[in-house]
Design a protein around this motif. Structure first.
Motif, PDB file in Angstrom:
ATOM      1  N   LEU A   1       0.847  -1.183   0.000  1.00  0.00           N
ATOM      2  CA  LEU A   1       0.000   0.000   0.000  1.00  0.00           C
ATOM      3  C   LEU A   1       0.887   1.238   0.000  1.00  0.00           C
ATOM      4  O   LEU A   1       1.832   1.338   0.781  1.00  0.00           O
ATOM      5  CB  LEU A   1      -0.890  -0.019   1.254  1.00  0.00           C
ATOM      6  CG  LEU A   1      -1.949   1.068   1.397  1.00  0.00           C
ATOM      7  CD1 LEU A   1      -3.018   0.903   0.325  1.00  0.00           C
ATOM      8  CD2 LEU A   1      -2.579   0.982   2.794  1.00  0.00           C
TER       9      LEU A   1
ATOM     10  N   HIS B   1       1.067   5.724  -0.476  1.00  0.00           N
ATOM     11  CA  HIS B   1       0.380   7.007  -0.498  1.00  0.00           C
ATOM     12  C   HIS B   1       0.318   7.495  -1.942  1.00  0.00           C
ATOM     13  O   HIS B   1       1.129   7.083  -2.781  1.00  0.00           O
ATOM     14  CB  HIS B   1       1.140   8.016   0.372  1.00  0.00           C
ATOM     15  CG  HIS B   1       0.317   9.185   0.792  1.00  0.00           C
ATOM     16  ND1 HIS B   1       0.076  10.256  -0.040  1.00  0.00           N
ATOM     17  CD2 HIS B   1      -0.337   9.451   1.958  1.00  0.00           C
ATOM     18  CE1 HIS B   1      -0.672  11.131   0.593  1.00  0.00           C
ATOM     19  NE2 HIS B   1      -0.946  10.669   1.817  1.00  0.00           N
TER      20      HIS B   1
ATOM     21  N   TRP C   1      -6.705  -5.905   3.062  1.00  0.00           N
ATOM     22  CA  TRP C   1      -6.973  -4.502   2.726  1.00  0.00           C
ATOM     23  C   TRP C   1      -8.305  -4.389   2.004  1.00  0.00           C
ATOM     24  O   TRP C   1      -8.533  -5.049   0.984  1.00  0.00           O
ATOM     25  CB  TRP C   1      -5.855  -3.947   1.849  1.00  0.00           C
ATOM     26  CG  TRP C   1      -6.116  -2.576   1.287  1.00  0.00           C
ATOM     27  CD1 TRP C   1      -6.383  -2.257  -0.010  1.00  0.00           C
ATOM     28  CD2 TRP C   1      -6.136  -1.346   2.018  1.00  0.00           C
ATOM     29  NE1 TRP C   1      -6.567  -0.914  -0.140  1.00  0.00           N
ATOM     30  CE2 TRP C   1      -6.417  -0.316   1.092  1.00  0.00           C
ATOM     31  CE3 TRP C   1      -5.938  -1.016   3.363  1.00  0.00           C
ATOM     32  CZ2 TRP C   1      -6.510   1.017   1.471  1.00  0.00           C
ATOM     33  CZ3 TRP C   1      -6.034   0.319   3.733  1.00  0.00           C
ATOM     34  CH2 TRP C   1      -6.313   1.312   2.794  1.00  0.00           C
TER      35      TRP C   1
ATOM     36  N   ASP D   1     -10.082  -2.014  -0.121  1.00  0.00           N
ATOM     37  CA  ASP D   1      -9.716  -0.835  -0.892  1.00  0.00           C
ATOM     38  C   ASP D   1     -10.857   0.160  -0.997  1.00  0.00           C
ATOM     39  O   ASP D   1     -10.628   1.376  -1.049  1.00  0.00           O
ATOM     40  CB  ASP D   1      -9.258  -1.265  -2.293  1.00  0.00           C
ATOM     41  CG  ASP D   1      -8.523  -0.149  -3.021  1.00  0.00           C
ATOM     42  OD1 ASP D   1      -7.516   0.329  -2.471  1.00  0.00           O
ATOM     43  OD2 ASP D   1      -8.975   0.230  -4.117  1.00  0.00           O
TER      44      ASP D   1
ATOM     45  N   GLY E   1     -10.791   1.847   2.591  1.00  0.00           N
ATOM     46  CA  GLY E   1      -9.520   2.189   3.205  1.00  0.00           C
ATOM     47  C   GLY E   1      -9.327   1.580   4.581  1.00  0.00           C
ATOM     48  O   GLY E   1      -8.905   2.263   5.520  1.00  0.00           O
TER      49      GLY E   1
ATOM     50  N   ALA F   1      -7.485  -1.452   6.852  1.00  0.00           N
ATOM     51  CA  ALA F   1      -6.413  -2.444   6.903  1.00  0.00           C
ATOM     52  C   ALA F   1      -6.623  -3.371   8.091  1.00  0.00           C
ATOM     53  O   ALA F   1      -7.083  -2.944   9.160  1.00  0.00           O
ATOM     54  CB  ALA F   1      -5.052  -1.756   7.022  1.00  0.00           C
TER      55      ALA F   1
ATOM     56  N   TYR G   1       0.284   4.238   9.033  1.00  0.00           N
ATOM     57  CA  TYR G   1      -1.157   4.099   8.798  1.00  0.00           C
ATOM     58  C   TYR G   1      -1.890   5.355   9.273  1.00  0.00           C
ATOM     59  O   TYR G   1      -2.749   5.911   8.562  1.00  0.00           O
ATOM     60  CB  TYR G   1      -1.714   2.891   9.558  1.00  0.00           C
ATOM     61  CG  TYR G   1      -1.560   1.555   8.860  1.00  0.00           C
ATOM     62  CD1 TYR G   1      -1.893   1.401   7.515  1.00  0.00           C
ATOM     63  CD2 TYR G   1      -1.138   0.428   9.567  1.00  0.00           C
ATOM     64  CE1 TYR G   1      -1.787   0.166   6.892  1.00  0.00           C
ATOM     65  CE2 TYR G   1      -1.019  -0.810   8.957  1.00  0.00           C
ATOM     66  CZ  TYR G   1      -1.345  -0.940   7.617  1.00  0.00           C
ATOM     67  OH  TYR G   1      -1.235  -2.157   6.992  1.00  0.00           O
TER      68      TYR G   1
ATOM     69  N   VAL H   1      -5.480   5.851   7.439  1.00  0.00           N
ATOM     70  CA  VAL H   1      -6.015   4.502   7.256  1.00  0.00           C
ATOM     71  C   VAL H   1      -6.547   3.954   8.581  1.00  0.00           C
ATOM     72  O   VAL H   1      -5.873   4.025   9.617  1.00  0.00           O
ATOM     73  CB  VAL H   1      -4.914   3.555   6.712  1.00  0.00           C
ATOM     74  CG1 VAL H   1      -5.391   2.107   6.713  1.00  0.00           C
ATOM     75  CG2 VAL H   1      -4.513   3.983   5.314  1.00  0.00           C
TER      76      VAL H   1
ATOM     77  N   VAL I   1      -7.108   0.927  10.879  1.00  0.00           N
ATOM     78  CA  VAL I   1      -6.448  -0.378  10.963  1.00  0.00           C
ATOM     79  C   VAL I   1      -6.978  -1.157  12.155  1.00  0.00           C
ATOM     80  O   VAL I   1      -7.159  -0.608  13.243  1.00  0.00           O
ATOM     81  CB  VAL I   1      -4.905  -0.222  11.048  1.00  0.00           C
ATOM     82  CG1 VAL I   1      -4.500   0.593  12.259  1.00  0.00           C
ATOM     83  CG2 VAL I   1      -4.221  -1.591  11.086  1.00  0.00           C
TER      84      VAL I   1
ATOM     85  N   ALA J   1     -14.892   3.060   8.835  1.00  0.00           N
ATOM     86  CA  ALA J   1     -14.091   3.490   7.689  1.00  0.00           C
ATOM     87  C   ALA J   1     -14.981   3.979   6.557  1.00  0.00           C
ATOM     88  O   ALA J   1     -14.651   4.941   5.850  1.00  0.00           O
ATOM     89  CB  ALA J   1     -13.200   2.340   7.222  1.00  0.00           C
TER      90      ALA J   1
ATOM     91  N   ARG K   1     -12.429   8.365   2.061  1.00  0.00           N
ATOM     92  CA  ARG K   1     -11.401   7.352   1.798  1.00  0.00           C
ATOM     93  C   ARG K   1     -10.036   8.037   1.759  1.00  0.00           C
ATOM     94  O   ARG K   1      -9.869   9.088   1.133  1.00  0.00           O
ATOM     95  CB  ARG K   1     -11.659   6.661   0.467  1.00  0.00           C
ATOM     96  CG  ARG K   1     -10.717   5.479   0.207  1.00  0.00           C
ATOM     97  CD  ARG K   1     -10.854   4.971  -1.227  1.00  0.00           C
ATOM     98  NE  ARG K   1      -9.946   3.871  -1.489  1.00  0.00           N
ATOM     99  CZ  ARG K   1      -8.631   3.998  -1.665  1.00  0.00           C
ATOM    100  NH1 ARG K   1      -8.080   5.207  -1.598  1.00  0.00           N
ATOM    101  NH2 ARG K   1      -7.877   2.948  -1.902  1.00  0.00           N
ATOM    102  N   PRO K   2      -9.032   7.449   2.426  1.00  0.00           N
ATOM    103  CA  PRO K   2      -7.702   8.076   2.463  1.00  0.00           C
ATOM    104  C   PRO K   2      -7.035   8.042   1.089  1.00  0.00           C
ATOM    105  O   PRO K   2      -7.351   7.183   0.252  1.00  0.00           O
ATOM    106  CB  PRO K   2      -6.944   7.219   3.468  1.00  0.00           C
ATOM    107  CG  PRO K   2      -7.633   5.900   3.468  1.00  0.00           C
ATOM    108  CD  PRO K   2      -9.085   6.204   3.223  1.00  0.00           C
TER     109      PRO K   2
END
Length: 320
Positions: A226, A228, A240, A242, A245, A247, A272, A277, A279, A305, A310-311
């Motif tokens: 993953l 940035h 993940w 997607d 976002g 983890a 993260y 993100v 996690v 999330a 979304r990041p």
């Protein structure tokens, strides 16, 4: 009865043996009458008879190598070691303890299992792979021959995941071998390979995949790097999601006792957080002891999330 010259020079017998294992027929050729050979194998005698027609030239507890050589002599020409014994000799470590030696022999060979030796006749005798002088079936065949005789998921999972990760076997090679070979005993390895081919790298990740299926959430991607959006590496999450976002990391508790691993985990979690993100961290034993609770935590984290932007991160395929 006069003793032959072998009694005065037993080095001749040792040289004719394979690590001390020798056929009675070979002894006869060297002048040792079969009756004499067998008489030396009585309790307290200087030799041993581990298998029909095969002796060990000594009365100490035999080594694993001696038992393997005796088994090969018993089975005859072209016999190959397979199963757990072969897996160990190929270098795998997650092999359950087993006193037996599993051998493959040509289909027409008239020899049967005896004592600690398991004989399997096959029309698909593979080309041998020699390790330390011992003829083995290739690792793919050896692993699946072992798995077909294991009756529980855990040892099969451990063996197959190590074969892929440590042994370098592609999961599709294992699937192909399953299709080509006997179908007896293949239900468990087939089930395990479904998860291995989905991307699991360890027994814990196979358990994680089973827990994830309880959530009813969309399937995640497993073990993909993953990054940035500006290119900086973030992490390689175990799982993940997607689209939102999220983890998921399966973190062993033992890491907290190894300073370097603990520092790596802290650094990863900081990356993260900096990337925005969400996690979830789970220790492996909860995957089996509390699967429903872990599944509920994953669902809650997924919804959290989902409720935030979304990041700015994306997956990058691993180099082939």
């Amino acid at each position: 009865m006069r003793r032959g010259h072998w009694a005065d020079d037993q080095q001749v017998l040792q040289q004719a043996s394979r690590h001390g294992a020798i056929r009675v027929a070979t002894l006869a050729e060297l002048g040792v009458p079969p009756r004499t050979a067998y008489r030396r194998c009585v309790p307290g005698g200087p030799w041993q008879r581990p298998l029909p027609g095969v002796l060990l030239l000594g009365n100490m507890d035999p080594t694993r190598r001696q038992l393997t050589e005796a088994a090969l002599l018993y089975a005859g020409p072209d016999a190959l070691v397979t199963g757990l014994e072969a897996c160990t000799r190929h270098g795998l470590r997650n092999t359950p303890a087993d006193e037996r030696v599993h051998l493959l022999v040509p289909d027409g060979r008239k020899v049967h299992s005896s004592g600690y030796v398991v004989i399997e006749r096959t029309r698909r005798l593979p080309e041998q792979v020699v390790r330390d002088g011992v003829p083995l079936a290739p690792l793919t065949r050896s692993v699946l021959d072992a798995c077909r005789r294991l009756k529980a998921f855990d040892p099969v999972r451990a063996l197959l995941t190590e074969a892929v990760q440590r042994g370098g076997l592609h999961p599709h090679w294992l699937l192909h071998e399953l299709e080509m070979g006997s179908q007896r005993g293949t239900a468990i390895p087939r089930e395990v390979l479904k998860d291995v081919t989905a991307g699991a790298r360890s027994v814990a990740e196979i358990d994680a995949m089973r827990v994830w299926r309880r959530t009813g959430l969309p399937q995640p991607v497993w073990n993909m790097p993953l990054h940035h959006d500006h290119g900086a590496y973030v992490a390689t999450p175990d799982a993940w999601c997607d689209e939102v976002g999220l983890a998921w990391e399966i973190d062993s508790f033992e890491f907290h006792f190894r300073r370097a691993d603990y520092a790596d985990t802290v650094s990863r979690n900081a990356r993260y957080a900096a990337a925005g993100v969400v996690v979830v961290q789970t220790v492996p034993n909860r995957l089996r002891n509390e699967p429903d609770a872990v599944a509920a935590e994953l669902v809650a984290a997924y919804r959290a999330a989902e409720a935030r932007p979304r990041p700015p991160v994306h997956l990058r395929p691993r180099a082939s």
